[in-house]
Design a protein around this motif. Sequence first.
Motif, short mmCIF file in Angstrom:
data_model
loop_
_atom_site.label_atom_id
_atom_site.label_comp_id
_atom_site.label_asym_id
_atom_site.label_seq_id
_atom_site.Cartn_x
_atom_site.Cartn_y
_atom_site.Cartn_z
N MET A 1 -3.18 -34.28 59.02
CA MET A 1 -2.04 -33.38 59.20
C MET A 1 -2.47 -32.08 59.84
SD MET A 1 1.18 -33.07 58.85
CE MET A 1 2.45 -31.84 58.77
N ASN A 2 -3.61 -31.52 59.38
CA ASN A 2 -4.10 -30.27 59.95
C ASN A 2 -4.48 -30.45 61.41
OD1 ASN A 2 -3.79 -28.82 57.58
ND2 ASN A 2 -5.87 -29.25 56.85
N GLU A 3 -4.99 -31.66 61.75
CA GLU A 3 -5.34 -31.94 63.14
C GLU A 3 -4.09 -31.91 64.02
OE1 GLU A 3 -7.42 -35.58 63.35
OE2 GLU A 3 -9.21 -34.83 62.30
N ASP A 4 -2.98 -32.44 63.49
CA ASP A 4 -1.72 -32.42 64.24
C ASP A 4 -1.25 -31.00 64.47
OD1 ASP A 4 -1.81 -35.15 64.16
OD2 ASP A 4 -0.42 -35.33 62.47
N ILE A 5 -1.34 -30.16 63.44
CA ILE A 5 -0.93 -28.75 63.56
C ILE A 5 -1.81 -28.03 64.57
CG2 ILE A 5 -0.73 -26.55 62.35
CD1 ILE A 5 -0.03 -28.14 59.83
N ASP A 6 -3.12 -28.28 64.51
CA ASP A 6 -4.04 -27.64 65.44
C ASP A 6 -3.73 -28.05 66.88
OD1 ASP A 6 -5.35 -26.38 63.37
OD2 ASP A 6 -6.96 -27.87 63.22
N ALA A 7 -3.38 -29.34 67.06
CA ALA A 7 -3.05 -29.82 68.40
C ALA A 7 -1.79 -29.13 68.92
CB ALA A 7 -2.86 -31.34 68.38
N ILE A 8 -0.76 -29.07 68.09
CA ILE A 8 0.50 -28.43 68.49
C ILE A 8 0.29 -26.97 68.83
CG2 ILE A 8 2.72 -27.62 67.59
CD1 ILE A 8 3.01 -30.31 66.20
N ASN A 9 -0.56 -26.29 68.09
CA ASN A 9 -0.80 -24.87 68.32
C ASN A 9 -1.51 -24.59 69.64
OD1 ASN A 9 0.44 -23.98 65.98
ND2 ASN A 9 -1.42 -24.01 64.76
N ARG A 10 -2.06 -25.64 70.26
CA ARG A 10 -2.66 -25.46 71.58
C ARG A 10 -1.60 -25.42 72.68
NH1 ARG A 10 -6.70 -29.07 69.52
NH2 ARG A 10 -5.81 -30.86 70.64
N MET A 11 -0.39 -25.85 72.35
CA MET A 11 0.72 -25.76 73.31
C MET A 11 1.30 -24.35 73.28
SD MET A 11 0.88 -28.79 74.68
CE MET A 11 2.53 -28.99 75.39
N ARG A 12 1.75 -23.88 74.43
CA ARG A 12 2.24 -22.51 74.46
C ARG A 12 3.76 -22.38 74.47
NH1 ARG A 12 0.18 -19.53 79.72
NH2 ARG A 12 -1.67 -20.83 79.43
N ALA A 13 4.47 -23.42 74.97
CA ALA A 13 5.93 -23.27 75.08
C ALA A 13 6.61 -24.63 75.18
CB ALA A 13 6.28 -22.43 76.30
N ILE A 14 7.89 -24.62 74.83
CA ILE A 14 8.79 -25.75 75.06
C ILE A 14 9.98 -25.21 75.84
CG2 ILE A 14 10.25 -27.52 74.02
CD1 ILE A 14 8.54 -27.27 71.48
N THR A 15 10.32 -25.85 76.93
CA THR A 15 11.52 -25.45 77.66
C THR A 15 12.63 -26.46 77.36
OG1 THR A 15 11.06 -26.71 79.71
CG2 THR A 15 10.06 -24.53 79.49
N ILE A 16 13.82 -25.94 77.13
CA ILE A 16 14.98 -26.79 76.83
C ILE A 16 16.04 -26.60 77.91
CG2 ILE A 16 16.80 -27.36 75.19
CD1 ILE A 16 14.11 -27.98 74.04
N SER A 17 16.20 -27.62 78.74
CA SER A 17 17.31 -27.68 79.69
C SER A 17 18.38 -28.54 79.04
CB SER A 17 16.84 -28.30 81.02
OG SER A 17 17.94 -28.59 81.86
N ARG A 18 19.65 -28.18 79.23
CA ARG A 18 20.69 -28.94 78.52
C ARG A 18 21.99 -28.97 79.29
NH1 ARG A 18 20.63 -23.70 79.19
NH2 ARG A 18 21.97 -22.46 77.84
N GLY A 114 3.04 -17.10 74.16
CA GLY A 114 2.80 -18.36 73.48
C GLY A 114 3.71 -18.64 72.31
N HIS A 115 3.79 -19.94 71.98
CA HIS A 115 4.57 -20.43 70.84
C HIS A 115 6.03 -19.97 70.93
CE1 HIS A 115 0.68 -21.04 68.27
NE2 HIS A 115 0.74 -21.81 69.35
N VAL A 116 6.67 -20.32 72.04
CA VAL A 116 8.07 -19.97 72.27
C VAL A 116 8.86 -21.21 72.67
CG1 VAL A 116 7.71 -17.55 72.89
CG2 VAL A 116 7.53 -19.31 74.65
N VAL A 117 10.12 -21.22 72.31
CA VAL A 117 11.06 -22.23 72.76
C VAL A 117 12.04 -21.51 73.69
CG1 VAL A 117 12.84 -23.89 72.12
CG2 VAL A 117 10.85 -23.55 70.62
N ILE A 118 12.01 -21.86 74.97
CA ILE A 118 12.81 -21.16 75.97
C ILE A 118 13.99 -22.04 76.38
CG2 ILE A 118 12.79 -19.98 78.20
CD1 ILE A 118 9.74 -19.84 77.98
N VAL A 119 15.20 -21.50 76.22
CA VAL A 119 16.40 -22.25 76.56
C VAL A 119 16.87 -21.85 77.96
CG1 VAL A 119 18.77 -22.80 75.89
CG2 VAL A 119 17.06 -22.32 74.13
#
Length: 246
Positions: A1-18, A114-119
């Motif tokens: 589980m910690n490995e999954d969290i560490d992996a996700i934390n290496r990502m900086r952003a998610i963009t949401i087009s809708r 980092g660590h942002v969700v951009i709409v």
Amino acid sequence: MNEDIDAINRMRAITISREYGSGGGEIAARLAKRLGWHLIDHAIVEGVASEMGTSTLEAEAHDEYTEGIVSRVLNSMQYLYPTYMVSAPAGALLSDEDYHSAVNKIVRAAAVSGHVVIVGRASQVILAELRDVLRVRIIAPFEKRVAYVMQREGVDQRAAESRIHMKDHDRARYLQMEYHQKPEDVHLYDIVLNTSLLDLESAVEVICLTLQLKAKGLSTKTGELGPAAGQSRYAGQLEDFRPLAS
């Protein structure tokens, strides 16, 4: 589980087009809450309206379209990302070039933090070259979107349909004019989710899983990724292709 969290934390952003009425904004909000990331959405417009002493509707009418609003947006972003933001261009109005540049700075500054969700706001195009950004598109059939808008906004069917057409047209026009791209081009995204049968919480789950998988791939060279990775040649002679024309 910690490995999954560490992996996700290496990502900086998610963009949401809708597509309007697909639930993309709500999915983005739930996603940011689930991850503990900062949400960059319509709250920017509301902050701008407050600073300008005007209504949210008036500010919204300018958002992503009128140059003058960008200087206010940049000021609103200063307190969030002071290290990465430059001073807003002087003057109440910006040229088309300045406006385009300002939108890019807003989105890039958020991603650098980092660590942002951009709409929206063409973030899927602006951040296209970054491997540590997950680009998502949320869609739904028109009738499902009409039902969503009617329920969420308390309007009748005709008003909901009109609003969807207007929003979709404006967003598509903006992306085409400023970035020469079409929002429905699936190659702009890592994943496209249809909420016609997928409830919003399940959509969040799928995005989180995709984020985790893309994060794990960051350690792999780009040339070693793709559908050919680890695949061997087909056995035997392929028979379902016509001969090449000479």
